[in-house]
Design a protein around this motif. Structure first.
Motif, PDB file in Angstrom:
ATOM      1  N   HIS A   4       2.475  -1.846  -2.219  1.00 15.53           N
ATOM      2  CA  HIS A   4       1.035  -2.111  -2.705  1.00 15.53           C
ATOM      3  C   HIS A   4       1.088  -3.160  -0.808  1.00 15.53           C
ATOM      4  O   HIS A   4       1.638  -4.045  -0.735  1.00 15.53           O
ATOM      5  N   PRO A  10     -10.431   0.685   3.769  1.00 12.03           N
ATOM      6  CA  PRO A  10      -9.419   1.916   3.932  1.00 12.03           C
ATOM      7  C   PRO A  10      -8.915   3.102   5.397  1.00 12.03           C
ATOM      8  O   PRO A  10      -8.400   3.354   5.697  1.00 12.03           O
ATOM      9  N   GLU A  48      -5.538  10.316   1.740  1.00  9.79           N
ATOM     10  CA  GLU A  48      -5.937   9.444   0.524  1.00  9.79           C
ATOM     11  C   GLU A  48      -5.403   9.134  -0.455  1.00  9.79           C
ATOM     12  O   GLU A  48      -5.289   8.020  -1.025  1.00  9.79           O
ATOM     13  N   PRO A  49      -4.659  10.153  -0.357  1.00 13.02           N
ATOM     14  CA  PRO A  49      -3.292   9.979  -1.942  1.00 13.02           C
ATOM     15  C   PRO A  49      -2.425   8.713  -1.897  1.00 13.02           C
ATOM     16  O   PRO A  49      -2.063   8.054  -2.231  1.00 13.02           O
ATOM     17  N   ASP A  50      -2.165   9.236  -0.634  1.00 12.95           N
ATOM     18  CA  ASP A  50      -1.201   8.113   0.386  1.00 12.95           C
ATOM     19  C   ASP A  50      -1.472   6.733   0.036  1.00 12.95           C
ATOM     20  O   ASP A  50      -1.250   5.689   0.072  1.00 12.95           O
ATOM     21  N   ILE A  51      -3.354   6.474   0.278  1.00 12.41           N
ATOM     22  CA  ILE A  51      -3.462   5.286   0.654  1.00 12.41           C
ATOM     23  C   ILE A  51      -3.896   5.214  -1.300  1.00 12.41           C
ATOM     24  O   ILE A  51      -3.139   3.210  -1.784  1.00 12.41           O
ATOM     25  N   LYS A  52      -4.252   5.580  -1.800  1.00  6.86           N
ATOM     26  CA  LYS A  52      -4.081   6.182  -3.127  1.00  6.86           C
ATOM     27  C   LYS A  52      -2.377   4.933  -4.390  1.00  6.86           C
ATOM     28  O   LYS A  52      -3.277   4.210  -4.220  1.00  6.86           O
ATOM     29  N   ALA A  53      -1.561   5.281  -3.259  1.00  6.64           N
ATOM     30  CA  ALA A  53      -1.046   5.241  -4.093  1.00  6.64           C
ATOM     31  C   ALA A  53       0.047   3.981  -3.999  1.00  6.64           C
ATOM     32  O   ALA A  53       0.209   2.565  -4.174  1.00  6.64           O
ATOM     33  N   THR A  55      -2.559   0.640  -2.693  1.00  6.95           N
ATOM     34  CA  THR A  55      -3.369   0.203  -2.950  1.00  6.95           C
ATOM     35  C   THR A  55      -3.041  -0.484  -4.617  1.00  6.95           C
ATOM     36  O   THR A  55      -2.763  -0.112  -5.154  1.00  6.95           O
TER      37      THR A  55
END
Length: 239
Positions: A4, A10, A48-53, A55
């Motif tokens: 995290h 972002p 975007e999925p990488d960033i969400k993962a 967060t």
């Protein structure tokens, strides 16, 4: 908890991060220890999925959080005193390390000089149940070149539990757990974060697979390191 990263923007996060997978070194890669883990193939931009993962959810404890920071340091002051204002009077200065340019990973085994690849620190020698409470590492890139910190997306407790399902509670999570995890065919996503001279990180290197890198850089990079229990936000964030 997995990797995290604390961030507010972002685009600033994705602008300095890239993503890849991990592989085990081949026998002909004799600069490395047998079974060492290194990045596999090309790095790709963060999605975007990488960033969400990465967060951090509400309630993430400080000891498991990664921060990209600009350490407060004035030229002329003793470098070892840099963390004095950061809230842990017992912080330990680990010293400095110089990485040559063009190194995929930077840490070697002092006994034989071979590179150990992506690894887990064990300064605090914590058992499975306490592994997430270890000290975080503060790194300050002294330059003259840019460097990276590479971090694994899965934490030491999850890997230890997967590799030792019957007795993980009695174990001390170790680099070998990660090597066994990958050797068994299970993937690990890694992220590398660019650090220019004067920049740094605070990261749970006792808890996450990691190593430094100067891949594709044409200048060496020296870095200074400390271990301590620091609260989130004690240094200015770069992202």
């Amino acid at each position: 908890m997995p990797l995290h990263i604390a961030y507010g923007d972002p685009s600033a996060l994705s602008g300095r991060c890239e993503v890849a997978a991990v592989r085990t070194t081949r026998p002909e890669e004799t600069a490395y220890e047998p079974g060492a883990l290194i990045p596999a193939g090309l790095w790709r931009p963060m999605t975007e999925p990488d960033i969400k993962a990465v967060t951090a959810p509400r309630g993430t404890i400080d000891s498991t959080l990664v921060e990209i920071v600009r350490p407060s340091y004035r030229q002329g002051l003793p470098l070892e005193d840099l963390p004095q204002p950061l809230g842990d009077p017992d912080a330990v200065h680990l010293g400095q390390a110089l990485a040559k340019p063009g190194m995929t990973t930077t840490t070697d085994n002092y006994e034989d000089g071979r590179l150990i690849g992506l690894h887990l620190d064990n300064w605090d020698k914590l058992r499975f149940a306490d592994k997430h409470t270890g000290r975080r590492r503060l790194c300050f890139n002294l330059g003259p070149g840019t460097r990276y910190i590479i971090l694994g997306g899965i934490d030491a407790q999850a890997v230890c539990r997967a590799v030792h399902p019957d007795d993980h509670v009695h174990r001390y999570p170790h680099t070998q757990d990660y090597r066994d995890y990958v050797a068994s065919g299970r993937p690990i996503r890694i992220i590398r974060i660019r650090l220019a001279p004067g920049e740094g990180y605070v990261a749970p290197t006792e808890y996450l697979l990691h190593d430094g890198s100067t891949e594709a850089q044409d200048q060496p990079s020296a870095a200074a390191f400390w271990l301590g229990h620091w609260p989130r936000g004690i240094l200015p964030s770069l992202i």
